[in-house]
Design an enzyme around this catalytic site. Structure first.
Site, PDB file in Angstrom:
ATOM      1  N   ALA A  33       0.834  -1.199   0.000  1.00  0.00           N
ATOM      2  CA  ALA A  33       0.000   0.000   0.000  1.00  0.00           C
ATOM      3  C   ALA A  33       0.870   1.251   0.000  1.00  0.00           C
ATOM      4  O   ALA A  33       1.674   1.455   0.894  1.00  0.00           O
ATOM      5  CB  ALA A  33      -0.919   0.007   1.217  1.00  0.00           C
ATOM      6  N   ASP A  34       0.706   2.082  -1.032  1.00  0.00           N
ATOM      7  CA  ASP A  34       1.344   3.391  -1.011  1.00  0.00           C
ATOM      8  C   ASP A  34       0.338   4.388  -0.429  1.00  0.00           C
ATOM      9  O   ASP A  34      -0.756   3.992  -0.012  1.00  0.00           O
ATOM     10  CB  ASP A  34       1.817   3.800  -2.411  1.00  0.00           C
ATOM     11  CG  ASP A  34       0.682   3.861  -3.434  1.00  0.00           C
ATOM     12  OD1 ASP A  34      -0.510   3.865  -3.037  1.00  0.00           O
ATOM     13  OD2 ASP A  34       0.984   3.922  -4.630  1.00  0.00           O
ATOM     14  N   SER A  35       0.683   5.664  -0.397  1.00  0.00           N
ATOM     15  CA  SER A  35      -0.195   6.636   0.262  1.00  0.00           C
ATOM     16  C   SER A  35      -1.557   6.746  -0.423  1.00  0.00           C
ATOM     17  O   SER A  35      -2.577   6.857   0.249  1.00  0.00           O
ATOM     18  CB  SER A  35       0.479   8.002   0.344  1.00  0.00           C
ATOM     19  OG  SER A  35       0.844   8.455  -0.942  1.00  0.00           O
ATOM     20  N   ALA A  37      -3.102   4.326  -2.217  1.00  0.00           N
ATOM     21  CA  ALA A  37      -3.827   3.092  -1.937  1.00  0.00           C
ATOM     22  C   ALA A  37      -4.334   3.076  -0.503  1.00  0.00           C
ATOM     23  O   ALA A  37      -5.426   2.571  -0.218  1.00  0.00           O
ATOM     24  CB  ALA A  37      -2.933   1.887  -2.202  1.00  0.00           C
ATOM     25  N   TYR A  38      -3.564   3.656   0.393  1.00  0.00           N
ATOM     26  CA  TYR A  38      -3.953   3.716   1.796  1.00  0.00           C
ATOM     27  C   TYR A  38      -5.228   4.533   1.960  1.00  0.00           C
ATOM     28  O   TYR A  38      -6.158   4.124   2.650  1.00  0.00           O
ATOM     29  CB  TYR A  38      -2.809   4.319   2.604  1.00  0.00           C
ATOM     30  CG  TYR A  38      -2.954   4.186   4.089  1.00  0.00           C
ATOM     31  CD1 TYR A  38      -2.594   3.010   4.738  1.00  0.00           C
ATOM     32  CD2 TYR A  38      -3.450   5.227   4.855  1.00  0.00           C
ATOM     33  CE1 TYR A  38      -2.724   2.881   6.101  1.00  0.00           C
ATOM     34  CE2 TYR A  38      -3.582   5.105   6.222  1.00  0.00           C
ATOM     35  CZ  TYR A  38      -3.220   3.935   6.836  1.00  0.00           C
ATOM     36  OH  TYR A  38      -3.358   3.807   8.192  1.00  0.00           O
TER      37      TYR A  38
END
Length: 76
Positions: A33-35, A37-38
């Site tokens: 999870a990148d920012s 996706a978060y």
């Protein structure tokens, strides 16, 4: 809160496999999870569970277990 329901939202949002989503799985390191996706995950979980994760709580949520703990503590 049902783990299966949360796991399904995580799998859909992050595109990971079922066996990857464990309570100990780290959202960034293990599930990728990148920012962006978060943020998408937080929104999807809110829709699926009816529990909004506050902006203040987001930095403290690092694992799937953290998500479960938060949702269980804040459900109506």
């Amino acid at each position: 809160m049902e783990f299966e329901k949360v796991r399904n939202v995580i799998m859909e949002t992050l595109g990971c496999d079922e066996e990857q989503v464990t309570l100990e799985a780290k959202l960034e390191a293990d599930l990728g999870a990148d920012s962006l996706a978060y943020v998408e995950l937080v929104m999807a979980l809110g829709e699926a569970t009816g529990v909004s994760i506050s902006d203040e709580a987001m930095p403290n949520i690092k694992t799937v277990g953290d998500i479960m703990d938060y949702l269980n503590a804040h459900r109506a």
